[in-house]
Design a protein around this motif. Structure first.
Motif, PDB file in Angstrom:
ATOM      1  N   LEU A   1     111.434  39.000  27.190  1.00 40.66           N
ATOM      2  CA  LEU A   1     112.028  39.054  25.863  1.00 40.66           C
ATOM      3  C   LEU A   1     112.691  37.718  25.556  1.00 40.66           C
ATOM      4  O   LEU A   1     113.048  36.961  26.457  1.00 40.66           O
TER       5      LEU A   1
ATOM      6  N   THR B   1     117.882  37.007  21.423  1.00 33.13           N
ATOM      7  CA  THR B   1     118.733  38.191  21.348  1.00 33.13           C
ATOM      8  C   THR B   1     117.944  39.492  21.416  1.00 33.13           C
ATOM      9  O   THR B   1     118.508  40.570  21.193  1.00 33.13           O
ATOM     10  N   GLN B   2     116.651  39.424  21.712  1.00 28.42           N
ATOM     11  CA  GLN B   2     115.842  40.644  21.734  1.00 28.42           C
ATOM     12  C   GLN B   2     116.320  41.600  22.843  1.00 28.42           C
ATOM     13  O   GLN B   2     116.585  41.182  23.966  1.00 28.42           O
ATOM     14  N   THR B   3     116.418  42.878  22.484  1.00 27.02           N
ATOM     15  CA  THR B   3     116.767  43.923  23.441  1.00 27.02           C
ATOM     16  C   THR B   3     115.975  45.183  23.087  1.00 27.02           C
ATOM     17  O   THR B   3     115.230  45.202  22.101  1.00 27.02           O
TER      18      THR B   3
ATOM     19  N   LEU C   1     112.316  47.883  19.937  1.00 30.41           N
ATOM     20  CA  LEU C   1     112.683  46.474  20.061  1.00 30.41           C
ATOM     21  C   LEU C   1     113.699  46.125  18.980  1.00 30.41           C
ATOM     22  O   LEU C   1     113.542  46.496  17.813  1.00 30.41           O
ATOM     23  N   THR C   2     114.741  45.401  19.374  1.00 32.50           N
ATOM     24  CA  THR C   2     115.701  44.897  18.396  1.00 32.50           C
ATOM     25  C   THR C   2     115.723  43.371  18.443  1.00 32.50           C
ATOM     26  O   THR C   2     115.470  42.759  19.485  1.00 32.50           O
ATOM     27  N   ILE C   3     116.042  42.771  17.307  1.00 38.46           N
ATOM     28  CA  ILE C   3     116.184  41.314  17.190  1.00 38.46           C
ATOM     29  C   ILE C   3     117.467  41.045  16.428  1.00 38.46           C
ATOM     30  O   ILE C   3     117.670  41.584  15.334  1.00 38.46           O
TER      31      ILE C   3
ATOM     32  N   THR D   1     113.713  46.645  14.944  1.00 44.61           N
ATOM     33  CA  THR D   1     112.518  46.121  14.282  1.00 44.61           C
ATOM     34  C   THR D   1     111.726  47.208  13.564  1.00 44.61           C
ATOM     35  O   THR D   1     111.037  46.923  12.571  1.00 44.61           O
TER      36      THR D   1
ATOM     37  N   ASP E   1     115.134  35.163  14.650  1.00 48.65           N
ATOM     38  CA  ASP E   1     116.372  35.319  15.416  1.00 48.65           C
ATOM     39  C   ASP E   1     117.208  34.059  15.175  1.00 48.65           C
ATOM     40  O   ASP E   1     117.041  33.037  15.852  1.00 48.65           O
TER      41      ASP E   1
ATOM     42  N   THR F   1     109.237  36.315  15.328  1.00 48.29           N
ATOM     43  CA  THR F   1     108.413  37.427  15.815  1.00 48.29           C
ATOM     44  C   THR F   1     107.710  38.052  14.618  1.00 48.29           C
ATOM     45  O   THR F   1     108.353  38.323  13.596  1.00 48.29           O
TER      46      THR F   1
ATOM     47  N   ALA G   1     106.433  47.796  19.516  1.00 50.73           N
ATOM     48  CA  ALA G   1     107.863  47.706  19.239  1.00 50.73           C
ATOM     49  C   ALA G   1     108.533  49.062  19.095  1.00 50.73           C
ATOM     50  O   ALA G   1     109.741  49.187  19.351  1.00 50.73           O
TER      51      ALA G   1
ATOM     52  N   PHE H   1     105.177  37.954  19.756  1.00 51.88           N
ATOM     53  CA  PHE H   1     106.273  37.031  20.004  1.00 51.88           C
ATOM     54  C   PHE H   1     105.901  35.576  19.698  1.00 51.88           C
ATOM     55  O   PHE H   1     104.728  35.183  19.720  1.00 51.88           O
TER      56      PHE H   1
END
Length: 442
Positions: free
Chosen positions: A3, A6-8, A15-17, A22, A37, A301, A343, A385
């Motif tokens: 990743l 800040t992707q988690t 998936l978060t950005i 997302t 990001d 992304t 995602a 990505f």
């Protein structure tokens, strides 16, 4: 899986950005969607600046905005104290509309028009990077007719061949860019510029290519330019104030890529310049660099929605998404490789090998040939990505597909910065055919 920034993955398995889900972004803005990001962009910008401070060298870090140009990204670059590299009248106009400080704008390009150069003078920008003898004549003509001064750099090709794709190699002798350092062109350009009453020659510029992972080529380029600067000092008593060593610092697109920390490139180049200035008692020039991809590449992304699917027994599984070569030409243009995830199902096993195909009417419209995703289902959200550089900026309306929207995410907030094109936008410049009767009235 790797990743970025800040992707988690949140509790929903999404998936978060920048702290934003997302899947929610896809539902809010539609797909295809390019998500940036912004915290990662800021982090990279500050890292370049801090490295120069740590090695004790005056510098300008200019965002090479051809990687991604928009009013909003120029505003972010200004907030971070960056300079700006533009390569066309359109990019310059975007900077003007964004209110970017003119003194920190550098104008590049191998075929600047008379009108574009006039625009640069109108806006009193910080520097024009002169690329060829025709441009010398044009800049002289404008400066003399207006009796206005302009700062310039001479772009040179140092004869350094970097290890990258042929399409993005620019520092070798056989290049459409710049004056050759070895055959006398650079010296001829210098003689035409260095004592002109309205032209202030700041120094030299080079850019050896893009997506470069090693530092050797940057060291060689720095050495070649410094050696020429020393000759000009000794022969003409001319001291260059600026040494612009360009950009091209590589990023990680796939696990095969092993980029260096951005600071490593800066440290190596600075070491060469510091050593040669001490050895030859040469005043330390201000070093300029031009990162583009390394600021926005892995900050971007692309989100797509899965549509049709096709199984070719014993060969491959195709999944088609609602974008493709119209919003990312790089895979079709020069075989660029990317990675992707599902995602909306990040907590499931990504073991199904598929080919992600675009919707353009071209067999070559394949975004990733060997992607590893969750067993696909129609409506899945695919996140591809590292699409922040040369994706949207090279997008087209091929097949009359509208260009995607662009969203910035940071600290849990999201903001639309480029709206999605509509079908009305696609035909906006078209002019209907006129009848014979109408033509006769003209």
């Amino acid at each position: 899986m790797h990743l970025y920034g800040t992707q988690t993955v949140n509790g929903k398995g999404h998936l978060t950005i920048g702290g934003v889900d997302t899947v929610d972004l896809a539902h809010t803005y539609g797909t295809p969607l390019v998500v940036y990001d912004i915290a990662l962009f800021r982090e990279r910008a500050q890292a370049f600046k801090e490295t120069f401070n740590n090695v004790g060298v005056r510098a300008q870090v200019a965002y090479a905005s051809k990687a991604f140009s928009s009013i909003a990204i120029y505003e972010i670059a200004n907030q971070e104290g960056l300079s700006l590299d533009v390569v066309s009248g359109g990019e310059l106009h975007t900077a003007v509309v964004a209110g970017f400080p003119r003194e920190r704008i550098h104008f590049h390009g191998n075929n600047k028009s008379f009108t574009e150069l006039q625009y640069a003078f109108d806006e009193k920008i910080g520097c024009i990077v002169i690329d060829n003898f025709s441009e010398i004549a044009l800049v002289k003509e404008i400066a003399e007719s207006r009796q206005e001064k302009m700062n310039v750099l001479i772009r040179v090709t140092p004869g350094v061949e970097a290890s990258t794709h042929d399409y993005i190699t620019t520092g070798q002798e056989d290049s459409k860019f710049g004056f050759d350092l070895k055959n006398g062109q650079t010296d001829k350009a210098f003689r035409q510029l260095h004592d002109h009453p309205y032209i202030k020659l700041l120094g030299m510029h080079c850019h050896i290519g893009s997506q470069i992972f090693e530092t050797d080529a940057f060291r060689l380029a720095a050495e070649a330019l410094m050696e020429k600067m020393i000759v000009w000092r000794d022969d003409y008593e001319f001291v260059c104030e600026v040494l612009n060593l360009g950009g091209g610092f590589g990023i990680r697109y796939t696990e095969e890529d092993q980029p260096l920390n951005p600071s490593a490139y800066v440290e190596e180049m600075a070491e060469v310049v510091l050593s040669l200035t001490r050895t030859h008692n040469y005043p330390l020039p201000e070093i300029w660099i031009e990162p583009g991809r390394s600021l926005v590449g892995d900050a971007g992304t692309s989100l797509y929605t899965v549509g049709s699917m096709k199984e070719v027994p014993g060969v491959r599984t195709y999944i088609a998404v609602d974008g493709g070569m119209s919003d990312n030409i790089r895979p079709a243009l020069y075989g660029a490789k990317y990675t992707a995830v599902t995602a909306n199902r990040m907590d499931e096993s990504h073991e199904k090998q598929v080919t992600i195909a675009g919707k353009c009417c071209e067999s070559g419209d394949k975004l990733i040939e060997e992607a590893h995703l969750v067993e696909p289902a129609e409506g899945d959200i695919i996140a591809m990505f590292c699409t922040g550089a040369y994706g949207y900026s090279m997008a087209s309306n091929y097949n009359r597909l509208p260009k995607p929207a662009v969203v910035f995410c940071e600290n849990g907030h999201h903001q639309l910065v480029v709206r999605r094109e509509t079908y009305e936008d696609v035909v906006r410049l078209d002019i209907p055919l006129q009848s014979v009767e109408q033509l006769e009235k003209i």
